[in-house]
Design a protein around this motif. Structure first.
Motif, PDB file in Angstrom:
ATOM      1  N   LEU A   9       0.820  -1.206   0.000  1.00 47.17           N
ATOM      2  CA  LEU A   9       0.000   0.000   0.000  1.00 47.17           C
ATOM      3  C   LEU A   9       0.856   1.260   0.000  1.00 47.17           C
ATOM      4  O   LEU A   9       0.521   2.251  -0.661  1.00 47.17           O
ATOM      5  CB  LEU A   9      -0.929  -0.001   1.212  1.00 47.17           C
ATOM      6  N   GLU A  50      -6.832  -3.365   4.384  1.00 48.45           N
ATOM      7  CA  GLU A  50      -5.692  -4.261   4.618  1.00 48.45           C
ATOM      8  C   GLU A  50      -6.060  -5.176   5.778  1.00 48.45           C
ATOM      9  O   GLU A  50      -6.134  -4.753   6.926  1.00 48.45           O
ATOM     10  CB  GLU A  50      -4.413  -3.502   4.948  1.00 48.45           C
ATOM     11  N   VAL A  92      -8.205   4.157   3.456  1.00 51.08           N
ATOM     12  CA  VAL A  92      -7.561   2.915   3.881  1.00 51.08           C
ATOM     13  C   VAL A  92      -8.057   2.504   5.263  1.00 51.08           C
ATOM     14  O   VAL A  92      -8.067   3.318   6.202  1.00 51.08           O
ATOM     15  CB  VAL A  92      -6.027   3.062   3.902  1.00 51.08           C
TER      16      VAL A  92
END
Length: 345
Positions: free
Chosen positions: A28, A100, A44
């Motif tokens: 990322l 994530e 994110v």
């Protein structure tokens, strides 16, 4: 329906998976600066057991919005926290969301979470999953459960990126390629992070058409989405089972709820795995008012039109004889033969 391409009202969602130490945050950190010209603002969500805040701090210089979830995996213990975070995301400016996931996340319930709940299904889509694999460490985990999780993360991925390739022996490199050809032959292999940035930019700049059922149309290009969802009419239990077992094994999981016809029970929850020897699980009971009758399919290159057509054929088929479960939709055998051809290549 107009063919003009505009940014969809739905929010694209990219799940980043990879076992512990695979390099997800590094991925990322290198990807996000390449999206400065992206039509959507990156948002994110970073999940880790204890150090999500530390990892998220390393991203704040490259992305404006990072939300850390420092607790258990978002597929189980932290699912409520993930629900709240997704619900709080602003629609303007138009975002694209990256999750994530913790290294030990089971991808199946995570994908189900963002596709089964109506409030997420109506807001987010399509769902992509990029799986980061440490080539040197592939399947060298101590615990069998960890090895199974690593394989599951690869099995559900729409895109796969390998790293640490130069540190892996030729034997290990061959093992990984052989395993991936069996586990997930349909995943798009990402050669570099800039290549994946092109995928994200294209996704952000193009319209994401809402599903429009046209059963007379030919099968179109099967996108690399990891999940699709269709609404279900009321069904007989025996028809539901016949339909579920008709799908090929590369559809990794089917899960949902449906109202039952001619049954003492109001409804049932069901699940079918990719184990062809295992019958679908059926749990009968009452359906909560907040639950919509639907089926969620998890797999790669899912063809929603073929799935819809199979349901139409099921409803038009004559009732089965006692004990019969065989049902062969016209389009699904082609998907199955394509899958077998890919494995043999």
């Amino acid at each position: 329906m107009s063919n003009t391409l505009t940014i969809s009202n739905k929010i694209p969602l990219v799940i980043v998976t990879g076992f512990l130490g695979a390099g997800k945050t590094t991925f990322l950190r290198e990807l996000l600066p390449l999206l400065s010209d992206c039509a959507r603002r990156p948002y994110v969500i970073l999940n880790d057991f204890l150090n999500a805040e530390i990892d998220s701090a390393t991203l704040k210089g490259v992305v404006d919005e990072v939300h850390a979830i420092s607790a258990g995996c978002v597929c189980c213990e932290s699912s409520d926290a993930l629900n709240r975070t997704l619900h709080a995301i602003r629609n303007e400016p138009p975002p694209i969301v990256f999750i994530e996931a913790n290294g030990t996340t089971d991808p199946y319930p995570l994908i189900e979470l963002v596709t089964l709940l109506p409030r997420h299904f109506q807001r987010f889509g399509p769902v992509l999953q990029v799986n980061i694999i440490n080539e040197k460490r592939w399947q060298k985990r101590l615990l069998p459960w960890d090895r199974s999780l690593e394989r599951a993360q690869a099995a559900t991925a729409s895109h796969i990126l390998t790293n640490r390739s130069s540190a892996a022996s030729l034997k290990q490199q061959l093992r990984l390629r052989t395993d991936l050809s069996k586990i997930n032959p349909h995943a798009e292999r990402v050669l570099s992070i800039p290549d994946f940035a092109k995928v994200i930019r294209a996704l952000s700049q193009s319209a994401i058409p809402q599903p429009e059922l046209n059963l007379s149309a030919p099968i179109g290009h099967a996108h690399h989405h990891v999940a699709t969802r269709i609404e279900l009419p009321a069904l007989r239990e025996e028809d539901l089972i016949r339909w579920l077992v008709s799908f090929p094994a590369h559809i990794l999981r089917i899960k949902g709820a449906v109202r039952l016809i001619n049954s003492e029970h109001e409804a049932c929850f069901f699940q079918r795995t990719d184990d062809e020897l295992e019958r679908p699980t059926i749990l009968k009971g009452k359906m909560p008012e907040t639950t919509l009758p639907c089926a969620v399919f998890i797999g790669i290159k899912l063809d929603s039109q073929a799935i819809q057509q199979s349901l139409k054929e099921l409803l038009a088929a004559p009732p089965p004889s006692a004990g019969e479960v065989n049902f062969t939709p016209t389009r699904l055998p082609a998907l199955l033969s394509h899958h077998k051809q890919k494995i043999s290549e």
